[in-house]
Scaffold this motif. Structure first.
Motif, PDB file in Angstrom:
ATOM      1  N   ASP A 181       0.858  -1.178   0.000  1.00  0.00           N
ATOM      2  CA  ASP A 181       0.000   0.000   0.000  1.00  0.00           C
ATOM      3  C   ASP A 181       0.901   1.237   0.000  1.00  0.00           C
ATOM      4  O   ASP A 181       2.108   1.148   0.270  1.00  0.00           O
ATOM      5  CB  ASP A 181      -0.899  -0.042   1.247  1.00  0.00           C
ATOM      6  N   ILE A 182       0.286   2.412  -0.266  1.00  0.00           N
ATOM      7  CA  ILE A 182       1.081   3.641  -0.262  1.00  0.00           C
ATOM      8  C   ILE A 182       0.939   4.365   1.066  1.00  0.00           C
ATOM      9  O   ILE A 182       1.935   4.689   1.731  1.00  0.00           O
ATOM     10  CB  ILE A 182       0.663   4.571  -1.415  1.00  0.00           C
ATOM     11  N   VAL A 183      -0.290   4.623   1.444  1.00  0.00           N
ATOM     12  CA  VAL A 183      -0.520   5.412   2.657  1.00  0.00           C
ATOM     13  C   VAL A 183      -0.543   4.479   3.863  1.00  0.00           C
ATOM     14  O   VAL A 183      -1.477   3.691   4.046  1.00  0.00           O
ATOM     15  CB  VAL A 183      -1.841   6.202   2.556  1.00  0.00           C
ATOM     16  N   MET A 184       0.519   4.559   4.678  1.00  0.00           N
ATOM     17  CA  MET A 184       0.635   3.708   5.871  1.00  0.00           C
ATOM     18  C   MET A 184       1.336   4.511   6.959  1.00  0.00           C
ATOM     19  O   MET A 184       2.081   5.451   6.673  1.00  0.00           O
ATOM     20  CB  MET A 184       1.471   2.452   5.558  1.00  0.00           C
ATOM     21  N   PRO A 185       1.098   4.148   8.246  1.00  0.00           N
ATOM     22  CA  PRO A 185       1.798   4.837   9.337  1.00  0.00           C
ATOM     23  C   PRO A 185       3.285   4.457   9.352  1.00  0.00           C
ATOM     24  O   PRO A 185       3.724   3.518   8.696  1.00  0.00           O
ATOM     25  CB  PRO A 185       1.069   4.317  10.581  1.00  0.00           C
ATOM     26  N   ASN A 216       5.823   4.908   4.971  1.00  0.00           N
ATOM     27  CA  ASN A 216       4.792   4.692   3.962  1.00  0.00           C
ATOM     28  C   ASN A 216       5.358   3.962   2.737  1.00  0.00           C
ATOM     29  O   ASN A 216       6.551   3.650   2.654  1.00  0.00           O
ATOM     30  CB  ASN A 216       4.124   6.015   3.565  1.00  0.00           C
ATOM     31  N   GLY A 217       4.464   3.725   1.776  1.00  0.00           N
ATOM     32  CA  GLY A 217       4.845   2.958   0.598  1.00  0.00           C
ATOM     33  C   GLY A 217       5.885   3.638  -0.272  1.00  0.00           C
ATOM     34  O   GLY A 217       6.730   2.975  -0.889  1.00  0.00           O
ATOM     35  N   ILE A 218       5.827   4.977  -0.360  1.00  0.00           N
ATOM     36  CA  ILE A 218       6.820   5.714  -1.167  1.00  0.00           C
ATOM     37  C   ILE A 218       8.210   5.546  -0.543  1.00  0.00           C
ATOM     38  O   ILE A 218       9.194   5.240  -1.241  1.00  0.00           O
ATOM     39  CB  ILE A 218       6.441   7.208  -1.256  1.00  0.00           C
ATOM     40  N   GLU A 219       8.294   5.740   0.763  1.00  0.00           N
ATOM     41  CA  GLU A 219       9.598   5.615   1.454  1.00  0.00           C
ATOM     42  C   GLU A 219      10.109   4.182   1.408  1.00  0.00           C
ATOM     43  O   GLU A 219      11.316   3.938   1.256  1.00  0.00           O
ATOM     44  CB  GLU A 219       9.435   6.088   2.901  1.00  0.00           C
ATOM     45  N   LEU A 220       9.173   3.234   1.536  1.00  0.00           N
ATOM     46  CA  LEU A 220       9.571   1.831   1.445  1.00  0.00           C
ATOM     47  C   LEU A 220      10.133   1.523   0.054  1.00  0.00           C
ATOM     48  O   LEU A 220      11.154   0.830  -0.086  1.00  0.00           O
ATOM     49  CB  LEU A 220       8.369   0.918   1.735  1.00  0.00           C
ATOM     50  N   THR A 221       9.480   2.042  -0.992  1.00  0.00           N
ATOM     51  CA  THR A 221       9.954   1.820  -2.367  1.00  0.00           C
ATOM     52  C   THR A 221      11.345   2.407  -2.572  1.00  0.00           C
ATOM     53  O   THR A 221      12.215   1.785  -3.197  1.00  0.00           O
ATOM     54  CB  THR A 221       8.962   2.438  -3.367  1.00  0.00           C
ATOM     55  N   LYS A 222      11.565   3.601  -2.061  1.00  0.00           N
ATOM     56  CA  LYS A 222      12.896   4.233  -2.184  1.00  0.00           C
ATOM     57  C   LYS A 222      13.964   3.390  -1.478  1.00  0.00           C
ATOM     58  O   LYS A 222      15.077   3.200  -1.986  1.00  0.00           O
ATOM     59  CB  LYS A 222      12.867   5.641  -1.592  1.00  0.00           C
ATOM     60  N   TYR A 223      13.604   2.890  -0.298  1.00  0.00           N
ATOM     61  CA  TYR A 223      14.551   2.076   0.467  1.00  0.00           C
ATOM     62  C   TYR A 223      14.901   0.790  -0.290  1.00  0.00           C
ATOM     63  O   TYR A 223      16.081   0.419  -0.404  1.00  0.00           O
ATOM     64  CB  TYR A 223      13.947   1.732   1.838  1.00  0.00           C
ATOM     65  N   LEU A 224      13.871   0.120  -0.815  1.00  0.00           N
ATOM     66  CA  LEU A 224      14.112  -1.135  -1.526  1.00  0.00           C
ATOM     67  C   LEU A 224      14.898  -0.907  -2.815  1.00  0.00           C
ATOM     68  O   LEU A 224      15.753  -1.720  -3.186  1.00  0.00           O
ATOM     69  CB  LEU A 224      12.788  -1.835  -1.833  1.00  0.00           C
ATOM     70  N   SER A 225      14.616   0.188  -3.510  1.00  0.00           N
ATOM     71  CA  SER A 225      15.348   0.489  -4.749  1.00  0.00           C
ATOM     72  C   SER A 225      16.823   0.731  -4.473  1.00  0.00           C
ATOM     73  O   SER A 225      17.679   0.400  -5.293  1.00  0.00           O
ATOM     74  CB  SER A 225      14.739   1.722  -5.431  1.00  0.00           C
ATOM     75  N   LYS A 226      17.114   1.271  -3.301  1.00  0.00           N
ATOM     76  CA  LYS A 226      18.505   1.561  -2.948  1.00  0.00           C
ATOM     77  C   LYS A 226      19.238   0.324  -2.457  1.00  0.00           C
ATOM     78  O   LYS A 226      20.376   0.058  -2.874  1.00  0.00           O
ATOM     79  CB  LYS A 226      18.546   2.647  -1.873  1.00  0.00           C
ATOM     80  N   PHE A 227      18.601  -0.433  -1.569  1.00  0.00           N
ATOM     81  CA  PHE A 227      19.307  -1.533  -0.914  1.00  0.00           C
ATOM     82  C   PHE A 227      18.935  -2.926  -1.431  1.00  0.00           C
ATOM     83  O   PHE A 227      19.699  -3.872  -1.250  1.00  0.00           O
ATOM     84  CB  PHE A 227      19.067  -1.467   0.603  1.00  0.00           C
ATOM     85  N   TYR A 228      17.793  -3.054  -2.079  1.00  0.00           N
ATOM     86  CA  TYR A 228      17.368  -4.356  -2.608  1.00  0.00           C
ATOM     87  C   TYR A 228      16.769  -4.179  -4.008  1.00  0.00           C
ATOM     88  O   TYR A 228      15.597  -4.472  -4.253  1.00  0.00           O
ATOM     89  CB  TYR A 228      16.322  -5.002  -1.677  1.00  0.00           C
ATOM     90  N   PRO A 229      17.581  -3.704  -4.951  1.00  0.00           N
ATOM     91  CA  PRO A 229      17.036  -3.414  -6.298  1.00  0.00           C
ATOM     92  C   PRO A 229      16.548  -4.654  -7.035  1.00  0.00           C
ATOM     93  O   PRO A 229      15.831  -4.535  -8.022  1.00  0.00           O
ATOM     94  CB  PRO A 229      18.231  -2.778  -7.019  1.00  0.00           C
TER      95      PRO A 229
END
Length: 490
Positions: free
Chosen positions: A55-59, A62-75
């Motif tokens: 999901d995108i909106v989460m406490p 959120n989904g945007i920050e999670l996506t950025k993290y995964l793209s950086k460390f787990y592409p």
């Protein structure tokens, strides 16, 4: 079977996604679920799923920050975003951040979900088919890897440590390069090795669990059966700026010359060079000009012996030896035509003395050349000795009735007296006095067989001024007196 992590803060949606589809039927396995990005990251660190459905909106995260993290460390992980119509601006952010695709919550059906998952898996597989681990390593060694590819590579490597080894390409045949990789794989267990050529160097990347010191010790104890030499890097902390690292390693390849039996050195290795031994060039040239070749070769031998125990700069010692041997070759080529190959050898002298890769090899090459000259001189000397002995015997025979001394003979043959004395003893294995006495007695025997001369005249003719001394010496040499010896011939 591909693994899937579902991330959504709504429990009912998570459970609905998990329970309403037979995931195994379509080749997917639910690895776990998380209610926000923080929980998802913990699960990803432990299990590394193939796909994250988020999901995108989460406490919290959120989904945007999670996506950025995964793209950086787990592409390598594919991301599929769940969204509402009102979230479309957020969706664009996730796609920019690295998400592969998105699904609208209001319209998703089983077929839509599976089709979307299949689509991103096919896309991911297609991309990775052109970016294998070997391809990535090649890009690393060519300094062409993007930051995203670096992160992907880091996650693909099996072992925690990476090192570079740089070796000279011109010293390794194609077969040697293959043999080296086989050698590493067979002897350094749990090690992956990749290689690539960069200009005149062969670059190897080792992925292993061994420490730098363990690798160094291994290579310098277990010898490779071909002329390998390389420089080992420190453990790589990243794949950035490898060009500089490779250049640093390449500069250390000049340590090969003084490396003795080492096959691998480190970037912090260094040698303190010593001064070249003093070579008596003036005396050396004088010896050659006076045809005292043995003295000149002895000077060269002494220089080699002194140099062997020192740590010397490659260029300086090679240039020094080239200068010395060039003069030796020139002298023998000019004055000893029987040394037929010397001019041919002189033409390849530069190559012979510049090509050795180690000091030990250089010493072996120069000692071999020096031994060839020594052997030649010994052979020449043996031939000359035979001729000279004949000349000397003729001369002493001719002058046996005169007062003759070693000094007079040395002067006649243009020898230094001291040298001639030892040379004479070596040739005849007796002193000059004993040799002269033997010549005189042999001549006396011939004359005693001739009845025209009396014994007193024979004594004078063979260099004896007193008949009593002649008789005494004759009897000592032959075991009988001159008178009794003569009677044998009557």
């Amino acid at each position: 079977m591909k693994t899937l992590l579902i991330v959504d803060d709504e429990v009912s949606l998570r459970k609905g996604l998990i329970d309403t589809i037979n995931w195994n039927k379509f080749g997917y396995q639910i690895l776990g679920e998380a209610s926000n990005g923080d929980e998802a990251i913990q699960l990803i660190k432990e299990n590394k799923p193939d796909i994250v459905l988020t999901d995108i909106v989460m406490p919290k995260l959120n989904g945007i920050e999670l996506t950025k993290y995964l793209s950086k460390f787990y592409p390598e992980i594919a991301i599929l975003v769940l969204s509402n119509y009102s979230d479309f601006d957020y969706v664009k952010e996730t796609l920019i951040a690295g998400a592969r695709d998105y699904l609208l919550k209001a319209t998703i059906s089983e077929k839509t979900r599976i089709d979307s998952l299949d689509k991103i898996i096919i896309k991911k597989t297609h991309e990775e088919s052109y970016l294998t681990l070997s391809d990535l390593i090649r890009k690393v060694l060519n300094q062409e890897l993007s930051e995203k590819e670096q992160r992907y590579l880091t996650n693909q490597l099996r072992y925690p440590k990476c090192y570079l080894i740089v070796s000279d390409l011109f010293t390794l045949t194609t077969q040697n390069q293959l043999d080296f990789k086989v050698f590493v794989k067979n002897n350094l267990k749990d090690t992956f090795i990749f290689s690539n050529q960069v200009q005149t160097q062969q670059i190897y990347l080792l992925n292993t669990h061994y420490t730098q010191q363990q690798i160094l010790t291994f290579f310098n104890q277990k010898k490779i059966n071909f002329p390998f030499f390389g420089c080992l890097s420190e453990e790589l902390t990243s794949f950035k700026d490898l060009k500089t690292k490779i250049e640093e390693l390449s500069l250390k390849l000049n340590l090969r010359f003084n490396s003795k039996n080492k096959q691998l050195v480190l970037t912090n290795d260094a040698f303190i060079f010593e001064k070249l031994p003093l070579f008596p060039m003036d005396d050396f040239q004088t010896a050659l000009s006076h045809f005292n070749e043995k003295i000149a070769l002895d000077m060269t031998q002494s220089y080699l012996d002194k140099s062997a125990s020192l740590t010397l700069e490659e260029t300086k010692i090679k240039n020094s030896l080239i200068g010395i041997f060039y003069q030796i070759y020139t002298h023998f080529g000019d004055h000893y035509p029987m040394f037929a190959d010397v001019n041919l050898e002189k033409s390849k002298l530069l190559s012979d003395l510049t090509s050795p890769l180690t000091f030990e090899a250089l010493l072996i090459e120069t000692q071999s050349k020096l031994d060839d000259f020594k052997t030649y001189l010994d052979n020449q000397e043996n031939n000359q000795d035979t001729l000279f002995k004949s000349r000397l015997i003729d001369y002493v025979n001719e002058h046996a009735g005169e007062k003759i001394s070693l000094k007079e003979v040395a002067n006649h043959f243009h020898f230094n007296y001291s040298y001639f004395s030892s040379y004479f003893s070596r040739l005849f294995d007796m002193s000059f006095i004993d040799f002269l006495t033997q010549i005189r007695i042999n001549k006396a025997k011939e004359l005693l067989a001739n009845e025209t001369l009396n014994i007193s005249e024979i004594a004078l003719a063979t260099g004896f001024s007193e008949i009593s001394y002649f008789s005494k010496v004759f009897k000592k040499q032959t075991g009988t007196s001159p008178t009794l010896y003569r009677r044998k011939w009557r």
